[in-house]
Design a protein around this motif. Sequence first.
Motif, mmCIF file in Angstrom:
data_model
loop_
_atom_site.group_PDB
_atom_site.id
_atom_site.type_symbol
_atom_site.label_atom_id
_atom_site.label_comp_id
_atom_site.label_asym_id
_atom_site.label_seq_id
_atom_site.Cartn_x
_atom_site.Cartn_y
_atom_site.Cartn_z
ATOM 1 N N ASP A 197 -9.401 1.084 -2.135
ATOM 2 C CA ASP A 197 -10.136 1.515 -0.944
ATOM 3 C C ASP A 197 -9.174 1.615 0.231
ATOM 4 O OD1 ASP A 197 -12.493 1.601 -2.282
ATOM 5 O OD2 ASP A 197 -13.459 -0.064 -1.165
ATOM 6 N N LEU A 198 -9.128 2.815 0.804
ATOM 7 C CA LEU A 198 -8.411 2.968 2.078
ATOM 8 C C LEU A 198 -9.423 2.673 3.181
ATOM 9 C CD1 LEU A 198 -6.671 6.371 1.249
ATOM 10 C CD2 LEU A 198 -5.758 4.059 0.956
ATOM 11 N N VAL A 199 -8.966 2.593 4.408
ATOM 12 C CA VAL A 199 -9.932 2.312 5.481
ATOM 13 C C VAL A 199 -10.960 3.432 5.583
ATOM 14 C CG1 VAL A 199 -8.542 0.775 6.903
ATOM 15 C CG2 VAL A 199 -8.282 3.234 7.165
ATOM 16 N N ASP A 200 -10.601 4.640 5.127
ATOM 17 C CA ASP A 200 -11.507 5.770 5.319
ATOM 18 C C ASP A 200 -11.862 6.509 4.020
ATOM 19 O OD1 ASP A 200 -8.960 6.622 4.918
ATOM 20 O OD2 ASP A 200 -8.801 7.836 6.730
ATOM 21 N N GLU A 201 -11.532 5.941 2.847
ATOM 22 C CA GLU A 201 -11.794 6.665 1.605
ATOM 23 C C GLU A 201 -11.684 5.701 0.418
ATOM 24 O OE1 GLU A 201 -8.986 9.841 1.088
ATOM 25 O OE2 GLU A 201 -9.959 10.599 -0.724
ATOM 26 N N SER A 202 -12.499 5.934 -0.621
ATOM 27 C CA SER A 202 -12.381 5.142 -1.853
ATOM 28 C C SER A 202 -11.805 6.012 -2.953
ATOM 29 C CB SER A 202 -13.755 4.655 -2.307
ATOM 30 O OG SER A 202 -14.182 3.601 -1.500
ATOM 31 N N LEU A 203 -10.789 5.490 -3.629
ATOM 32 C CA LEU A 203 -10.141 6.268 -4.690
ATOM 33 C C LEU A 203 -10.255 5.510 -6.005
ATOM 34 C CD1 LEU A 203 -7.001 7.178 -2.582
ATOM 35 C CD2 LEU A 203 -8.803 8.748 -3.237
ATOM 36 N N GLU A 204 -10.547 6.239 -7.086
ATOM 37 C CA GLU A 204 -10.749 5.628 -8.408
ATOM 38 C C GLU A 204 -9.508 5.862 -9.282
ATOM 39 O OE1 GLU A 204 -14.519 5.267 -9.964
ATOM 40 O OE2 GLU A 204 -14.520 4.295 -7.991
ATOM 41 N N PHE A 205 -9.107 4.857 -10.017
ATOM 42 C CA PHE A 205 -7.931 4.992 -10.896
ATOM 43 C C PHE A 205 -8.168 4.344 -12.252
ATOM 44 C CE2 PHE A 205 -6.096 5.053 -6.591
ATOM 45 C CZ PHE A 205 -5.528 6.315 -6.638
ATOM 46 N N ASP A 206 -7.454 4.853 -13.262
ATOM 47 C CA ASP A 206 -7.404 4.186 -14.563
ATOM 48 C C ASP A 206 -6.222 3.212 -14.601
ATOM 49 O OD1 ASP A 206 -9.474 5.909 -15.616
ATOM 50 O OD2 ASP A 206 -7.945 7.487 -15.630
ATOM 51 N N VAL A 207 -5.174 3.575 -13.849
ATOM 52 C CA VAL A 207 -3.925 2.800 -13.897
ATOM 53 C C VAL A 207 -3.405 2.626 -12.467
ATOM 54 C CG1 VAL A 207 -1.515 2.842 -14.678
ATOM 55 C CG2 VAL A 207 -3.298 3.809 -16.147
ATOM 56 N N ILE A 208 -2.931 1.420 -12.147
ATOM 57 C CA ILE A 208 -2.191 1.233 -10.880
ATOM 58 C C ILE A 208 -0.793 0.750 -11.230
ATOM 59 C CG2 ILE A 208 -2.028 -0.018 -8.702
ATOM 60 C CD1 ILE A 208 -5.039 -0.204 -8.598
ATOM 61 N N VAL A 209 0.193 1.413 -10.651
ATOM 62 C CA VAL A 209 1.592 1.023 -10.861
ATOM 63 C C VAL A 209 2.116 0.437 -9.553
ATOM 64 C CG1 VAL A 209 3.921 1.848 -11.359
ATOM 65 C CG2 VAL A 209 1.958 2.829 -12.583
ATOM 66 N N PHE A 210 2.614 -0.770 -9.645
ATOM 67 C CA PHE A 210 3.227 -1.400 -8.472
ATOM 68 C C PHE A 210 4.738 -1.192 -8.544
ATOM 69 C CE2 PHE A 210 -0.775 -3.671 -8.750
ATOM 70 C CZ PHE A 210 -1.174 -3.733 -7.422
ATOM 71 N N ALA A 211 5.252 -0.458 -7.574
ATOM 72 C CA ALA A 211 6.709 -0.271 -7.468
ATOM 73 C C ALA A 211 7.114 -0.902 -6.145
ATOM 74 C CB ALA A 211 7.053 1.212 -7.509
ATOM 75 N N THR A 212 6.704 -2.159 -5.984
ATOM 76 C CA THR A 212 6.727 -2.804 -4.668
ATOM 77 C C THR A 212 7.962 -3.669 -4.409
ATOM 78 O OG1 THR A 212 5.171 -4.327 -5.721
ATOM 79 C CG2 THR A 212 4.264 -2.792 -4.141
ATOM 80 N N GLY A 213 8.955 -3.586 -5.303
ATOM 81 C CA GLY A 213 10.248 -4.175 -4.985
ATOM 82 C C GLY A 213 10.410 -5.642 -5.356
ATOM 83 N N PHE A 214 11.429 -6.237 -4.753
ATOM 84 C CA PHE A 214 11.912 -7.554 -5.190
ATOM 85 C C PHE A 214 12.097 -8.508 -4.008
ATOM 86 C CE2 PHE A 214 13.303 -4.319 -8.118
ATOM 87 C CZ PHE A 214 13.081 -4.886 -9.357
ATOM 88 N N ASP A 215 12.054 -9.779 -4.320
ATOM 89 C CA ASP A 215 12.521 -10.806 -3.380
ATOM 90 C C ASP A 215 14.037 -10.865 -3.616
ATOM 91 O OD1 ASP A 215 13.150 -12.992 -1.911
ATOM 92 O OD2 ASP A 215 11.630 -14.307 -2.761
ATOM 93 N N ALA A 216 14.737 -9.990 -2.902
ATOM 94 C CA ALA A 216 16.115 -9.664 -3.262
ATOM 95 C C ALA A 216 17.114 -10.762 -2.885
ATOM 96 C CB ALA A 216 16.522 -8.365 -2.564
ATOM 97 N N MET A 217 18.111 -10.890 -3.680
ATOM 98 C CA MET A 217 19.326 -11.679 -3.449
ATOM 99 C C MET A 217 19.141 -13.192 -3.441
ATOM 100 S SD MET A 217 21.801 -9.312 -1.204
ATOM 101 C CE MET A 217 23.172 -10.121 -1.997
ATOM 102 N N THR A 218 18.020 -13.661 -2.885
ATOM 103 C CA THR A 218 17.827 -15.116 -2.853
ATOM 104 C C THR A 218 16.681 -15.564 -3.757
ATOM 105 O OG1 THR A 218 16.385 -14.887 -0.939
ATOM 106 C CG2 THR A 218 18.682 -15.410 -0.490
ATOM 107 N N GLY A 219 15.722 -14.652 -4.028
ATOM 108 C CA GLY A 219 14.490 -15.027 -4.738
ATOM 109 C C GLY A 219 14.757 -15.713 -6.064
ATOM 110 N N ALA A 220 15.640 -15.113 -6.875
ATOM 111 C CA ALA A 220 15.881 -15.666 -8.208
ATOM 112 C C ALA A 220 16.658 -16.978 -8.130
ATOM 113 C CB ALA A 220 16.651 -14.655 -9.053
ATOM 114 N N ILE A 221 17.455 -17.140 -7.082
ATOM 115 C CA ILE A 221 18.269 -18.364 -6.978
ATOM 116 C C ILE A 221 17.404 -19.539 -6.544
ATOM 117 C CG2 ILE A 221 20.271 -19.436 -5.866
ATOM 118 C CD1 ILE A 221 21.500 -16.639 -5.619
#
Length: 874
Positions: free
Chosen positions: A379-403
């Motif tokens: 749901d966007l603030v002004d529209e609802s969108l339907e999906f079968d699949v959502i792909v998260f390409a939202t990145g990493f807790d870079a450089m320190t996260g894994a340590i």
Amino acid sequence: MLRENDVSTNGSGADATAADVDFDVVVVGAGFAGMYLLHRLRGLGLSARVIEAGADVGGTWYWNRYPGARCDIQSVDYSYSFDAELDETWQWTEKYAPQPEILRYAQHVADKHDLRRDIQFSTRVESAVWDDNDSRWQLRTSDGNTITSRFYVMATGCLSMPKEVDIAGTDRFTGAVYFTSRWPHEGVDLTGKRVGVIGTGSSAIQSIPVMAAQAAQLTVFQRTPNFSMPANNGPIPQDKLDALAKGRPQYREAARWSGAGVTVDISTTSALAVSDEERLAKYEDVWEHGGIIQVINSYMDHLVNPAANELLCEFVRNKIRATVKDPETAEALCPKTFPIGTKRLCVDTGYYETFNRENVRLVDLRVHPISTITESGIDLVDESLEFDVIVFATGFDAMTGAIVGVDIAGRDGLTLKDAWSEGPKTYLGLMAARFPNLFMITGPGSPSVLSNMMVSIEQHVDWIADCIDNLRSAGLSTIEPTQTAVDGWVQHVNDYADITLMPQANSWYMGANVPGKPRVFLPYAGGVDRYRAICNEIVADDYLGFERRGPSTQRVNDGIVCRVQPDVQLMLEAMAAMNLPTMDSMSASEARDFSNAIAAQRAPGPDVGEIVDGVLPGAGGDLNYRLYRPASPGPHPIVAYFHGGGWVLGSFDSDDPLCRDLCVRSDAIFVSVDYRHAPEVRFPAAADDAFAATQWIADNAAALGGIPGELAVAGWSAGGNLAAIVAQLARDSGGPRLVGQLLLTPVTDSDFSRASYTENADGYVLTTALMRWFWDHYADPDDRISPKAAPIRAESLADLPPAMIVTCEFDPLRDEGDAYAEALAAAGVPVRHLPCHGQIHTSIPAVDMLLSGAPIRAEMAAAIRGFFKARVPA
Ligand code: N01
């Protein structure tokens, strides 16, 4: 809510089992870093165990299997160099190899060197605790075992810990959810599916064209558009093959000593110094034939000068506009909120073209934010969108996260998480204070993600392996950096970042993508070559900045590497290469010609409202002056300014850029006065002229466009000496009334016994010998102790105007400037003292030449505004 889907793909050789419990070295991670380290450790005859969460080697290339994943550094460069046979025999099929091929390469290396027998797969290290009694690390693993080791190495990669999704309702969605960073090994069939992709970083930009070709509908949710350039993928380019044919070892060695770990032409020309046609032709060429490193380095100032950067930004935006047919979509895809190169430039195959497809839609989240993820879609603030699949390409807790993801506790139970709560604090990105024998490969504070990772990995692995070997041969068992060394390195890393535009972006380089993460520039921007030289120098200097202990020995070599500001250091190196003569070996007139010739090379400084040259009466005849008027409507307060040059050299010309800069920044008129010079006219002529000029400026303030009574004095070096003396003379002579004194690295005394004369005697442009030469030209020994030559010797320093005193760390005059600030404060004068770390006597006035001086000049201008605060509101 990561959904992992591992299948074991490992090839020959049995995996290590949990049977052994004590090792010389335990390494976390079997990516390219852990694999090479294991090989090196074995070569040293050390027992080593690698613990790997995945089911096989490959690290980032094991996990990131999303469609379209491939390298953004050419594969012949993004490969190991340590094994000449491997290097000669492995054939890359493409310029930028796809993920499956890079993973096969990792598996091939594991097979060739029989690495898997010392790697324990599908296991995580959950905690690591330093045992001071035993000088060993105690590690608890996810299979419930405890193992111990003398050394512990985090080879966990810079982009391996996925960022937690920070969108409301993420767990509600009942359709399929995938993360680019944890793509199922068996692949995903998107045929006929309605797919939503969140994110438009490198992972999304690579995968979107491939997913769009399969899905029924693809909706891209973009919060911040990124700059992306075409991969122009294909066979390995002929120029690469030619360069390799000339000699692979030389080719590899050149990469090791390059700025980014890849041999490319680095321009020494400003993007602003060429015609539009020439620049466009160059941009087109690197766009067509280069990669991300060539594009950013096509001109020298893209990452330091906003105006130069904007030229490249607009070139790329025009490429986007020319590709995407719908103008509104094209404009939404154009990045406008950060300088190009301050987030990693993406490399794509048909990304922008994808938005011309009927089945693809871009949702600009800046205009239509997500309110929540629902059971059936978004749901966007002004529209609802339907999906079968959502792909998260939202990145990493870079450089320190894994340590810090592993619970690591060093001496006295200090956890790394706590030690890094304000941002990572490392020495060289390799080690942290109070965490003995803990190493990081390509850790925060090293070139890592700003470089070809393979080159940086090999350099770190070699350094660590050599260090362990060195300790062993010296009979030592532990190593850790001193706090001083760590603090100095953190400062240096920040100093480097601060002379670039890098900190301006909300990037993962800055930790800005993870809510609550401290905003600190994580990698080292000084380049692979410089960094390698520093690491080598530290070893050659008997491990400068480290404390090493053995059963009966303790070697502490405390100290800081790289104390000079990075841009100042570059200038000093360039000057050293020119092998210039020293001025104290010249006559006064030769020295003047020489300094004028150098001054002619510098940047002009900013435009001011108006410049007027004139003549005023000095103590012994007319003096030339130059007036700088701000562009804002007057009248303005006035600063009487005296140039530097040891009473022998200089003129209003020599300090012209500084006066322009301070005039613009402070919105005050500057009147820069040419006083008489020694040796033709010696002490006290310069001081008398400076005072006479100040009186005349005060008397003629209104005619000059100034505000009567709003007058301050300022000066640099010998000019700072004159400004301080004028302030005393004005006090003692009943006027004129001065509201402030700005003294930039002033001469305040004639005493050469202060430590800064010895510590900084040579190597920082103004030498102790040159200061002696100046004094000899200016004043007899008996006169030098007069307060009119050495203002710190005045009988009283009370009732002087408020002062700002700027001193520089690597300046023979540092200590007498500091002493004057202290003495004024002790006499009750309001003093703002700004000691500038890493700066030299001549660096602050180097307007538009040395970037690190700009914030200091901003503070000087703020002080001037403060002097006049009655007129200029804060
Ligand atoms: O991750 P990213 P990545 N709502 O952080 C968005 C390397 N790499 O995996 O910018 C909405 O770059 C986020 O938006 P914003 C390479 O070094 C290399 O793509 O925060 N959107 C951004 O668009 C790269 O830089 C290759 O506004 C949200 C995206 O997600 C690094 O890995 C290939 C959001 C994340 O982009 C990381 O790339 C792939 C939210 N709540 C990766 N949270 C090669 O080519 C995040 N986003 C070798």
